[in-house]
Design a protein around this motif. Structure first.
Motif, PDB file in Angstrom:
ATOM      1  N   ILE A  57       0.836  -1.197   0.000  1.00  0.00           N
ATOM      2  CA  ILE A  57       0.000   0.000   0.000  1.00  0.00           C
ATOM      3  C   ILE A  57       0.874   1.251   0.000  1.00  0.00           C
ATOM      4  CG2 ILE A  57      -1.669   1.352   1.343  1.00  0.00           C
ATOM      5  CD1 ILE A  57      -2.935  -1.075   0.086  1.00  0.00           C
ATOM      6  N   LEU A  58       1.945   1.207   0.790  1.00  0.00           N
ATOM      7  CA  LEU A  58       2.793   2.385   0.966  1.00  0.00           C
ATOM      8  C   LEU A  58       3.666   2.682  -0.251  1.00  0.00           C
ATOM      9  CD1 LEU A  58       3.936   4.666   2.674  1.00  0.00           C
ATOM     10  CD2 LEU A  58       5.437   2.999   3.816  1.00  0.00           C
ATOM     11  N   LEU A  59       4.139   1.641  -0.947  1.00  0.00           N
ATOM     12  CA  LEU A  59       5.128   1.859  -2.007  1.00  0.00           C
ATOM     13  C   LEU A  59       4.665   2.830  -3.103  1.00  0.00           C
ATOM     14  CD1 LEU A  59       7.893   1.298  -3.168  1.00  0.00           C
ATOM     15  CD2 LEU A  59       6.986  -0.773  -4.236  1.00  0.00           C
ATOM     16  N   PRO A  60       3.487   2.667  -3.702  1.00  0.00           N
ATOM     17  CA  PRO A  60       3.062   3.650  -4.713  1.00  0.00           C
ATOM     18  C   PRO A  60       2.882   5.056  -4.129  1.00  0.00           C
ATOM     19  CG  PRO A  60       1.815   1.609  -4.934  1.00  0.00           C
ATOM     20  CD  PRO A  60       2.545   1.528  -3.628  1.00  0.00           C
ATOM     21  N   MET A  61       2.492   5.134  -2.863  1.00  0.00           N
ATOM     22  CA  MET A  61       2.399   6.436  -2.198  1.00  0.00           C
ATOM     23  C   MET A  61       3.783   7.080  -2.116  1.00  0.00           C
ATOM     24  SD  MET A  61      -0.227   5.309   0.859  1.00  0.00           S
ATOM     25  CE  MET A  61      -0.001   6.814   1.810  1.00  0.00           C
TER      26      MET A  61
END
Length: 254
Positions: A57-61
């Motif tokens: 979830i965090l990586l594209p953010m």
């Protein structure tokens, strides 16, 4: 589909959406140069989605925030340090992919916390020596790169390691931020296929969720960038040391 329908389609409660929105704001804030608070984002997303799923979830953010950061701080980038770190970081990421399903997360985090706190202690010792010498040993840069790559793949925890390295080589505030922005943009894009095809923690559905959070990331970034302008180089170093130490302690006792 309306914005509200997109939010509702993920089956999250209002409290969870508030938590995710807060994480997105803090992410933008941190990418503006307010380093060392990334551990808070990781804690929030792990609470909502679980440990491993939260990394996807965090990586594209992170990548979306990196794009803003490299655009804003590009002129301050010191490419010679990126070229030193990238090869060993790539190796660290590949090792992280391999051991990601094997290593105990609790053991990993505690070991990393000890490394971070010990590294800060060594760095503070040299700070008090009033020397301007910069470490040029390849073992130092390769070790920092490997640890940063490994930790960023396992749990997006590379921030404290890179902070210590950039503090040790005495990068001024804007160069610190600009160099870190490009370094992590490159390595985060490199990580993306592994999350998508190997760990399967990035999906089409999670990417839609990420898109809804981009405006919040932008708000956090520009508020943080305004604040960074008011901080002197000396105070910026002190701030990074303090928040990195706090992050290490939180990781140790989490």
């Amino acid at each position: 589909m309306s914005y509200l329908e997109i939010l509702q389609s993920h089956g999250l409660t209002q409290l969870q959406w508030v938590a995710i929105g807060l994480a997105a704001f803090i992410l933008g804030f941190s990418k503006s140069g307010i380093k060392g608070i990334g551990i808070i984002i990781i804690l929030i997303l792990a609470f909502v989605f679980g440990e491993k799923a939260s990394t996807g979830i965090l990586l594209p953010m992170l990548i979306s925030a990196d794009i803003v950061a490299v655009s804003y701080y590009n002129r301050h980038t010191q490419w010679r340090f990126i070229k030193k770190l990238i090869p060993s970081m790539v190796v660290g990421v590949l090792v992280g992919v391999w051991v990601g399903d094997i290593i105990s997360e609790i053991v990993f985090k505690r070991v990393m916390a000890v490394i971070i706190i010990a590294s800060l202690g060594i760095m503070l010792f040299f700070e008090k020596q009033n020397t301007n010498s910069i470490p040029k040993n390849k073992v130092f840069s390769n070790s920092a790169g490997f640890l940063a790559g490994f930790t960023t793949m396992i749990g997006n925890l590379a921030g404290p390691i890179s902070n210590i390295y950039f503090l040790a080589i005495r990068l001024p505030k804007n160069e610190f931020i600009g160099t870190g922005a490009w370094l992590f943009f490159i390595i985060n894009v490199f990580k993306l296929p592994f999350h998508f095809f190997v760990w399967k923690t990035v999906t089409k559905e999670s990417l839609v969720l990420n898109l809804t959070l981009v405006p919040i990331i932008l708000v956090g970034f520009f508020i943080g960038a305004t604040l960074v302008k008011k901080i002197s180089n000396v105070n910026y170093r002190k701030f990074i040391i303090i928040v990195t130490a706090i992050g290490g302690v939180i990781m140790l006792f989490r």
